[in-house]
Design an enzyme around this catalytic site. Structure first.
Site, PDB file in Angstrom:
ATOM      1  CE  LYS A 148      -2.096   0.236  -3.216  1.00  0.00           C
ATOM      2  NZ  LYS A 148      -1.083   1.156  -2.687  1.00  0.00           N
TER       3      LYS A 148
HETATM    4  O1  G3P Z   1       0.635   2.253  -0.276  1.00  0.00           O
HETATM    5  C1  G3P Z   1      -0.298   2.268   0.736  1.00  0.00           C
HETATM    6  C2  G3P Z   1       0.227   2.341   2.145  1.00  0.00           C
HETATM    7  O2  G3P Z   1       1.412   1.627   2.278  1.00  0.00           O
HETATM    8  C3  G3P Z   1       0.269   3.720   2.739  1.00  0.00           C
HETATM    9  O3  G3P Z   1       1.098   3.836   3.859  1.00  0.00           O
HETATM   10  O4  G3P Z   1       2.299   5.168   5.552  1.00  0.00           O
HETATM   11  O5  G3P Z   1       0.577   6.288   4.099  1.00  0.00           O
HETATM   12  O6  G3P Z   1      -0.111   4.709   5.890  1.00  0.00           O
HETATM   13  P1  G3P Z   1       0.944   5.066   4.901  1.00  0.00           P
END
Ligand code: G3P
Length: 217
Positions: free
Chosen positions: A83
């Site tokens: 990533k």
């Molecule tokens: O993995 C990246 C993403 O899914 C993060 O999610 O909930 O931290 O905005 P969030």
């Protein structure tokens, strides 16, 4: 649509794998830190469990550092996807890594044109963060629809991972618009099973079954 689990919690991954529905896993530094465990320990465990792509994020901010980290991460398993953040340095790194056969997932995508740049650089995946876009009173799913349209206009092979998923409606809309992958927290995957009428219906079937005088087993 493929379902990825957005977690670094090994117990969650184990439980979801038993359902046979998990095609891959995505992690990020926040998810790793939530486990309270060391990076390598937790990542090796995840890689032993999961056959599909597992996204592991770099923390360097310059291309050289990202490339160095990515090469090391990719040695941890054949299914490692690296990533890379959506920055100028990140895009430089993507080009080099994809040239070496290391799959990349460009993360922190908040606009369709960012996704276009990542696709042009040859990224294997892009991760638009729908929940965080909704958080600032915009519409995260609109971005996904636009990315989908751009990718199909030019037949980019880059796959869309809908990320930052907060609820089942995000999953529903992702599937309706034909996103390749939706990565979701364990809680959201569990919610997808649920419907109150399923619970009521099952309860009634079991009660009625008790009234049947002769049962086969
Ligand atoms: O993995 C990246 C993403 O899914 C993060 O999610 O909930 O931290 O905005 P969030």
């Amino acid at each position: 649509m493929k379902i990825f689990l957005d977690t670094a919690n090994v117990d969650e991954i184990k439980e979801a794998l038993e359902w046979g529905l998990v095609d891959g896993v995505t992690t990020n530094p926040t998810l790793i830190s939530k486990t309270g465990r060391g990076f390598e320990e937790v990542v090796r465990e995840i890689l032993e469990l999961v056959e599909g792509p597992v996204s592991l994020e770099v923390v360097s901010t310059d291309a050289e550092g990202m490339i160095r980290e990515a090469r090391r991460l990719s040695e941890l398993g054949e299914n490692v996807v690296v990533k890379i953040p959506m920055t100028e340095e990140g895009i430089k790194a993507v080009k080099v890594l994809e040239g070496e056969g290391i799959a990349t997932n460009v993360t922190l995508i908040f606009s369709p044109t960012q996704a276009l740049l990542a696709a042009k650089a040859g990224a294997s995946y892009v991760s638009p963060f729908v929940g965080r876009i909704d958080d600032i009173s915009w519409d995260g799913l609109t971005i996904v629809r636009e990315i989908r349209e751009i990718f199909s206009n030019y037949e980019y092979q880059t796959q869309i991972i809908v990320a930052s998923v907060r609820h089942p409606k995000h999953v529903l809309e992702s599937a309706k618009m034909g996103a390749h992958i939706c990565t979701m927290p364990f809680k959201v995957l569990k919610q997808l099973f649920k419907h109150p009428l399923t619970d009521v219906g099952l309860k009634r079937f079991l009660e009625d079954w008790e009234k049947v005088p002769q049962k086969p087993f």
